[in-house]
Design a protein around this motif. Structure first.
Motif, PDB file in Angstrom:
ATOM      1  N   TYR A 198      -5.099  10.056  -6.881  1.00 33.70           N
ATOM      2  CA  TYR A 198      -4.429  10.727  -5.759  1.00 33.70           C
ATOM      3  C   TYR A 198      -5.125  10.380  -4.443  1.00 33.70           C
ATOM      4  O   TYR A 198      -4.477  10.055  -3.445  1.00 33.70           O
ATOM      5  CB  TYR A 198      -4.443  12.238  -5.991  1.00 33.70           C
ATOM      6  CG  TYR A 198      -3.666  13.031  -4.974  1.00 33.70           C
ATOM      7  CD1 TYR A 198      -2.341  13.387  -5.198  1.00 33.70           C
ATOM      8  CD2 TYR A 198      -4.261  13.450  -3.784  1.00 33.70           C
ATOM      9  CE1 TYR A 198      -1.624  14.126  -4.274  1.00 33.70           C
ATOM     10  CE2 TYR A 198      -3.561  14.190  -2.854  1.00 33.70           C
ATOM     11  CZ  TYR A 198      -2.234  14.531  -3.089  1.00 33.70           C
ATOM     12  OH  TYR A 198      -1.540  15.255  -2.152  1.00 33.70           O
ATOM     13  N   LEU A 199      -6.444  10.443  -4.435  1.00 31.62           N
ATOM     14  CA  LEU A 199      -7.192  10.151  -3.220  1.00 31.62           C
ATOM     15  C   LEU A 199      -7.047   8.682  -2.821  1.00 31.62           C
ATOM     16  O   LEU A 199      -6.989   8.361  -1.638  1.00 31.62           O
ATOM     17  CB  LEU A 199      -8.659  10.508  -3.409  1.00 31.62           C
ATOM     18  CG  LEU A 199      -8.940  11.993  -3.669  1.00 31.62           C
ATOM     19  CD1 LEU A 199     -10.433  12.222  -3.878  1.00 31.62           C
ATOM     20  CD2 LEU A 199      -8.422  12.846  -2.518  1.00 31.62           C
ATOM     21  N   ILE A 200      -6.977   7.789  -3.815  1.00 28.30           N
ATOM     22  CA  ILE A 200      -6.737   6.381  -3.515  1.00 28.30           C
ATOM     23  C   ILE A 200      -5.380   6.217  -2.847  1.00 28.30           C
ATOM     24  O   ILE A 200      -5.226   5.453  -1.880  1.00 28.30           O
ATOM     25  CB  ILE A 200      -6.819   5.526  -4.799  1.00 28.30           C
ATOM     26  CG1 ILE A 200      -8.255   5.492  -5.320  1.00 28.30           C
ATOM     27  CG2 ILE A 200      -6.313   4.104  -4.536  1.00 28.30           C
ATOM     28  CD1 ILE A 200      -8.399   4.792  -6.656  1.00 28.30           C
ATOM     29  N   GLY A 201      -4.373   6.943  -3.339  1.00 27.76           N
ATOM     30  CA  GLY A 201      -3.050   6.886  -2.739  1.00 27.76           C
ATOM     31  C   GLY A 201      -3.051   7.344  -1.292  1.00 27.76           C
ATOM     32  O   GLY A 201      -2.399   6.736  -0.431  1.00 27.76           O
TER      33      GLY A 201
ATOM     34  N   VAL B  74       1.689  11.176   5.396  1.00 27.69           N
ATOM     35  CA  VAL B  74       0.421  10.545   5.763  1.00 27.69           C
ATOM     36  C   VAL B  74       0.662   9.244   6.523  1.00 27.69           C
ATOM     37  O   VAL B  74       0.014   8.973   7.539  1.00 27.69           O
ATOM     38  CB  VAL B  74      -0.439  10.286   4.509  1.00 27.69           C
ATOM     39  CG1 VAL B  74      -1.677   9.463   4.858  1.00 27.69           C
ATOM     40  CG2 VAL B  74      -0.846  11.608   3.867  1.00 27.69           C
ATOM     41  N   PHE B  75       1.616   8.449   6.046  1.00 32.02           N
ATOM     42  CA  PHE B  75       1.881   7.171   6.702  1.00 32.02           C
ATOM     43  C   PHE B  75       2.368   7.347   8.134  1.00 32.02           C
ATOM     44  O   PHE B  75       2.073   6.524   9.008  1.00 32.02           O
ATOM     45  CB  PHE B  75       2.926   6.385   5.910  1.00 32.02           C
ATOM     46  CG  PHE B  75       3.381   5.132   6.601  1.00 32.02           C
ATOM     47  CD1 PHE B  75       2.564   4.017   6.635  1.00 32.02           C
ATOM     48  CD2 PHE B  75       4.605   5.078   7.252  1.00 32.02           C
ATOM     49  CE1 PHE B  75       2.967   2.858   7.287  1.00 32.02           C
ATOM     50  CE2 PHE B  75       5.013   3.934   7.906  1.00 32.02           C
ATOM     51  CZ  PHE B  75       4.194   2.816   7.918  1.00 32.02           C
TER      52      PHE B  75
ATOM     53  N   GLY C 186       0.805  -1.211   0.000  1.00 30.15           N
ATOM     54  CA  GLY C 186       0.000   0.000   0.000  1.00 30.15           C
ATOM     55  C   GLY C 186       0.840   1.263   0.000  1.00 30.15           C
ATOM     56  O   GLY C 186       0.533   2.233  -0.709  1.00 30.15           O
ATOM     57  N   PHE C 187       1.918   1.267   0.777  1.00 35.04           N
ATOM     58  CA  PHE C 187       2.774   2.448   0.864  1.00 35.04           C
ATOM     59  C   PHE C 187       3.479   2.722  -0.458  1.00 35.04           C
ATOM     60  O   PHE C 187       3.541   3.868  -0.927  1.00 35.04           O
ATOM     61  CB  PHE C 187       3.794   2.259   1.985  1.00 35.04           C
ATOM     62  CG  PHE C 187       4.759   3.402   2.141  1.00 35.04           C
ATOM     63  CD1 PHE C 187       4.304   4.666   2.471  1.00 35.04           C
ATOM     64  CD2 PHE C 187       6.118   3.208   1.962  1.00 35.04           C
ATOM     65  CE1 PHE C 187       5.193   5.732   2.620  1.00 35.04           C
ATOM     66  CE2 PHE C 187       7.012   4.248   2.102  1.00 35.04           C
ATOM     67  CZ  PHE C 187       6.550   5.521   2.432  1.00 35.04           C
ATOM     68  N   PHE C 188       4.002   1.676  -1.097  1.00 39.85           N
ATOM     69  CA  PHE C 188       4.682   1.865  -2.380  1.00 39.85           C
ATOM     70  C   PHE C 188       3.719   2.349  -3.458  1.00 39.85           C
ATOM     71  O   PHE C 188       4.060   3.199  -4.278  1.00 39.85           O
ATOM     72  CB  PHE C 188       5.362   0.567  -2.816  1.00 39.85           C
ATOM     73  CG  PHE C 188       6.597   0.224  -2.017  1.00 39.85           C
ATOM     74  CD1 PHE C 188       7.077   1.073  -1.042  1.00 39.85           C
ATOM     75  CD2 PHE C 188       7.281  -0.953  -2.255  1.00 39.85           C
ATOM     76  CE1 PHE C 188       8.216   0.761  -0.311  1.00 39.85           C
ATOM     77  CE2 PHE C 188       8.420  -1.283  -1.534  1.00 39.85           C
ATOM     78  CZ  PHE C 188       8.885  -0.419  -0.559  1.00 39.85           C
ATOM     79  N   ASP C 189       2.512   1.790  -3.466  1.00 36.98           N
ATOM     80  CA  ASP C 189       1.528   2.241  -4.455  1.00 36.98           C
ATOM     81  C   ASP C 189       1.096   3.667  -4.165  1.00 36.98           C
ATOM     82  O   ASP C 189       0.819   4.436  -5.089  1.00 36.98           O
ATOM     83  CB  ASP C 189       0.323   1.310  -4.458  1.00 36.98           C
ATOM     84  CG  ASP C 189      -0.518   1.474  -5.720  1.00 36.98           C
ATOM     85  OD1 ASP C 189       0.044   1.368  -6.824  1.00 36.98           O
ATOM     86  OD2 ASP C 189      -1.734   1.730  -5.591  1.00 36.98           O
TER      87      ASP C 189
ATOM     88  N   ARG D 256       1.045   7.011  -6.644  1.00 29.01           N
ATOM     89  CA  ARG D 256      -0.184   7.766  -6.905  1.00 29.01           C
ATOM     90  C   ARG D 256      -0.106   9.210  -6.402  1.00 29.01           C
ATOM     91  O   ARG D 256      -0.804  10.091  -6.931  1.00 29.01           O
ATOM     92  CB  ARG D 256      -1.381   7.070  -6.246  1.00 29.01           C
ATOM     93  CG  ARG D 256      -1.735   5.725  -6.879  1.00 29.01           C
ATOM     94  CD  ARG D 256      -2.864   5.051  -6.113  1.00 29.01           C
ATOM     95  NE  ARG D 256      -3.225   3.755  -6.665  1.00 29.01           N
ATOM     96  CZ  ARG D 256      -4.093   3.563  -7.646  1.00 29.01           C
ATOM     97  NH1 ARG D 256      -4.706   4.614  -8.181  1.00 29.01           N
ATOM     98  NH2 ARG D 256      -4.366   2.356  -8.086  1.00 29.01           N
ATOM     99  N   THR D 257       0.679   9.460  -5.374  1.00 29.13           N
ATOM    100  CA  THR D 257       0.769  10.814  -4.809  1.00 29.13           C
ATOM    101  C   THR D 257       2.184  11.354  -5.027  1.00 29.13           C
ATOM    102  O   THR D 257       2.505  11.881  -6.064  1.00 29.13           O
ATOM    103  CB  THR D 257       0.400  10.805  -3.321  1.00 29.13           C
ATOM    104  OG1 THR D 257       1.279   9.922  -2.592  1.00 29.13           O
ATOM    105  CG2 THR D 257      -1.030  10.342  -3.130  1.00 29.13           C
TER     106      THR D 257
END
Length: 356
Positions: free
Chosen positions: A154-157, A101-102, A85-88, A92-93
């Motif tokens: 972007y929002l998905i990221g 965010v993380f 998730g973090f890499f994706d 995306r962002t």
């Protein structure tokens, strides 16, 4: 002129944070999907950590009980999912936004732990958490109109980074039951889960990898999963709590600077202001995190003289850099330990447990 032990520890921990802050470059330059990236990070990270653990003699039977192995494998599933998730989210962002965010994960630890262990948060804690989450909204950029209109990716990221932070917090809470398992071995187990499971999720036979891409993949495993963790774990026993709390910010700050210098993606003024609020709120949480760093590192064989540890009711604020909860109580503290406790007080157990 030789360096003192504390100076060596500070340089080593800062080096580990600086190294981790560059992982976004490797993610971007490898130009591969998140699943493929995580698989090779796990593969090369496993090989490098296995070699280090064998060299240091960490493979003792006492560390591998059925319960310990089961919990380690569960954390592996969560951690590997979080890495994907973090890499994706970076794709995306941006490196800076995904990292900022993380890094709200300490607050999830506090909130989830409070729910599980019925610990009182208090008005001051809730205030700091609210401040940090307002900062998160600003730093993520979701408040900007241009990021909301026609930018679903972007929002998905942002969502992936947030979910990843929750998974990381879950690893923290589960790992509290791992006793004296060395964090090197826990990370090794997590990498093993990725190596075994990811080929079934995303078969790698159709992936073409060029020579330069191999450089980034090997570096991500050896440098960011092997060397950086060895540096961090080795530095913790040498440092006091306040120093560790400050040096924890090296990783996210490095990621922000790297994104601006290498890719020209500097955060906007509202995002920088939000990051400041987020970091300020998180500094309250990180002080408790840092106190546990010292405890966890000394517990696993690098103890300074006279420190004795016994288990008490879990406190939601005792965790280490890799997110490994360490519910402990201290006795036989040195003067510096007592001073650290005064500077960074942690919550006492509601059943009479002493403060760490």
């Amino acid at each position: 002129m030789s360096l003192t032990q504390r100076q060596q520890g500070a340089i080593t921990l800062a080096s580990g944070g600086l190294l981790m802050g560059t992982i976004g470059i490797f993610v971007e330059e490898a130009r591969l999907g998140a699943l493929t990236l995580v698989f090779f990070r796990c593969l090369f990270g496993f090989l490098s950590l296995a070699a280090y653990c064998a060299w240091k003699g960490f493979f003792t039977r006492a560390h591998f009980t059925r319960r310990t192995v089961t919990l380690a494998l569960i954390t592996g599933v969560l951690m590997v999912t979080q890495w994907v998730g973090f890499f994706d989210a970076i794709h995306r962002t941006s490196i800076a936004v995904a990292t900022v965010v993380f890094h709200v994960q300490p607050f999830w630890v506090v909130l989830i732990g409070a729910a599980l262990f019925n610990e009182r948060l208090g008005v001051d804690r809730l205030g700091w958490i609210a401040t940090a989450f307002v900062g998160l909204v600003l730093a993520s950029g979701v408040a900007a109109t241009e990021n909301l209109q026609g930018h679903t990716s972007y929002l998905i990221g942002i969502g992936e980074a947030l979910v990843g932070s929750v998974l990381y917090a879950s690893v923290t809470l589960i790992a509290k039951g791992l006793g004296n398992l060395r964090p090197h071995l826990l990370t090794l187990a997590q990498c093993a889960v990725g190596v075994v499971c990811l080929p079934f999720v995303a078969p790698l036979t159709a992936v073409h990898i060029g020579p330069m891409q191999w450089f980034w993949l090997v570096g991500m495993g050896v440098l960011h999963t092997g060397l950086s963790y060895v540096l961090i774990y080795g530095a913790l026993p040498k440092l006091s709590t306040p120093i560790i709390a400050v040096l924890l910010f090296v990783y996210p700050l490095t990621a922000i600077v790297v994104d601006a210098l290498v890719y020209g993606r500097a955060l906007s003024m509202p995002q920088l202001a939000g990051n400041g609020a987020d970091r300020g709120g998180e500094s309250w949480s990180e002080s408790g995190v840092a106190a546990a760093f010292v405890v966890a590192a000394r517990r696993t064989g690098a103890a300074a003289g006279g420190l004795r540890v016994r288990r008490i009711r879990p406190s939601v604020e005792t965790l280490n850099k890799t997110g490994h909860m360490r519910p402990v109580s201290l006795s036989g503290r040195s003067g510096s330990d007592r001073q650290s406790r005064r500077s960074f007080p942690l919550a006492a157990s509601r059943r009479g447990g002493r403060q760490v």
